[in-house]
Design a protein around this motif. Structure first.
Motif, PDB file in Angstrom:
ATOM      1  N   MET A  53       0.836  -1.197   0.000  1.00  0.00           N
ATOM      2  CA  MET A  53       0.000   0.000   0.000  1.00  0.00           C
ATOM      3  C   MET A  53       0.876   1.254   0.000  1.00  0.00           C
ATOM      4  SD  MET A  53      -3.076  -1.175  -0.248  1.00  0.00           S
ATOM      5  CE  MET A  53      -3.913   0.359  -0.114  1.00  0.00           C
ATOM      6  N   HIS A  54       1.931   1.220  -0.770  1.00  0.00           N
ATOM      7  CA  HIS A  54       2.795   2.386  -0.956  1.00  0.00           C
ATOM      8  C   HIS A  54       3.377   2.906   0.347  1.00  0.00           C
ATOM      9  CE1 HIS A  54       1.378   2.345  -5.046  1.00  0.00           C
ATOM     10  NE2 HIS A  54       0.127   2.390  -4.604  1.00  0.00           N
TER      11      HIS A  54
ATOM     12  N   ALA B 173       2.064   2.920   3.321  1.00  0.00           N
ATOM     13  CA  ALA B 173       1.094   3.321   4.341  1.00  0.00           C
ATOM     14  C   ALA B 173       0.876   2.161   5.310  1.00  0.00           C
ATOM     15  CB  ALA B 173      -0.235   3.705   3.689  1.00  0.00           C
ATOM     16  N   PRO B 174       0.786   2.440   6.605  1.00  0.00           N
ATOM     17  CA  PRO B 174       0.506   1.365   7.564  1.00  0.00           C
ATOM     18  C   PRO B 174      -0.862   0.754   7.294  1.00  0.00           C
ATOM     19  CG  PRO B 174       1.122   3.406   8.697  1.00  0.00           C
ATOM     20  CD  PRO B 174       0.952   3.731   7.251  1.00  0.00           C
ATOM     21  N   VAL B 175      -0.911  -0.568   7.330  1.00  0.00           N
ATOM     22  CA  VAL B 175      -2.168  -1.288   7.132  1.00  0.00           C
ATOM     23  C   VAL B 175      -2.430  -2.170   8.346  1.00  0.00           C
ATOM     24  CG1 VAL B 175      -1.973  -1.298   4.607  1.00  0.00           C
ATOM     25  CG2 VAL B 175      -1.061  -3.211   5.916  1.00  0.00           C
TER      26      VAL B 175
ATOM     27  N   ARG C 122      -5.163  -5.477   3.601  1.00  0.00           N
ATOM     28  CA  ARG C 122      -4.633  -4.387   2.787  1.00  0.00           C
ATOM     29  C   ARG C 122      -5.363  -3.087   3.100  1.00  0.00           C
ATOM     30  NH1 ARG C 122      -2.364  -5.850  -2.870  1.00  0.00           N
ATOM     31  NH2 ARG C 122      -2.198  -3.639  -2.633  1.00  0.00           N
ATOM     32  N   VAL C 123      -5.983  -3.035   4.254  1.00  0.00           N
ATOM     33  CA  VAL C 123      -6.774  -1.874   4.672  1.00  0.00           C
ATOM     34  C   VAL C 123      -5.864  -0.896   5.408  1.00  0.00           C
ATOM     35  CG1 VAL C 123      -8.759  -1.060   6.009  1.00  0.00           C
ATOM     36  CG2 VAL C 123      -8.835  -3.312   4.892  1.00  0.00           C
ATOM     37  N   PRO C 124      -5.670   0.306   4.849  1.00  0.00           N
ATOM     38  CA  PRO C 124      -4.837   1.300   5.536  1.00  0.00           C
ATOM     39  C   PRO C 124      -5.459   1.719   6.873  1.00  0.00           C
ATOM     40  CG  PRO C 124      -5.201   1.925   3.248  1.00  0.00           C
ATOM     41  CD  PRO C 124      -6.132   0.782   3.547  1.00  0.00           C
ATOM     42  N   VAL C 125      -4.629   1.883   7.863  1.00  0.00           N
ATOM     43  CA  VAL C 125      -5.098   2.345   9.175  1.00  0.00           C
ATOM     44  C   VAL C 125      -5.760   3.713   9.035  1.00  0.00           C
ATOM     45  CG1 VAL C 125      -4.353   3.000  11.496  1.00  0.00           C
ATOM     46  CG2 VAL C 125      -3.359   0.981  10.395  1.00  0.00           C
ATOM     47  N   GLN C 126      -5.253   4.535   8.134  1.00  0.00           N
ATOM     48  CA  GLN C 126      -5.820   5.872   7.919  1.00  0.00           C
ATOM     49  C   GLN C 126      -7.305   5.807   7.585  1.00  0.00           C
ATOM     50  OE1 GLN C 126      -4.361   8.944   8.373  1.00  0.00           O
ATOM     51  NE2 GLN C 126      -6.447   9.688   8.057  1.00  0.00           N
ATOM     52  N   THR C 127      -7.734   4.721   6.968  1.00  0.00           N
ATOM     53  CA  THR C 127      -9.142   4.583   6.612  1.00  0.00           C
ATOM     54  C   THR C 127     -10.028   4.622   7.848  1.00  0.00           C
ATOM     55  OG1 THR C 127      -8.503   3.270   4.687  1.00  0.00           O
ATOM     56  CG2 THR C 127     -10.812   3.159   5.342  1.00  0.00           C
TER      57      THR C 127
END
Length: 57
Positions: free
Chosen positions: A1-2, A4-6, A11-16
């Motif tokens: 994910m480039h 980004a922490p997941v 594959r779900v970014p924490v930012q989401t």
């Protein structure tokens, strides 16, 4: 994910999660939308963010 922490095992970014909460969605809404993220990992992410807040406030 480039870079980004997941959430582990997804594959779900924490930012989401934070985007959902900032958009007035609930934790339940997030978990429904991303069933591969266990509740325990979402709560861990929130707890870690809570621990970081005083350091940056």
């Amino acid at each position: 994910m480039h870079g980004a922490p997941v959430f582990r095992g997804t594959r779900v970014p924490v930012q989401t999660l934070f985007d959902y909460l900032e958009g007035n969605e609930t934790l339940e809404d997030f978990l429904t939308g991303f069933p591969t993220v266990p509740r325990s990992l979402a709560l861990d992410a929130l707890e870690e963010a809570k621990q970081l807040l005083p350091a940056h406030a």
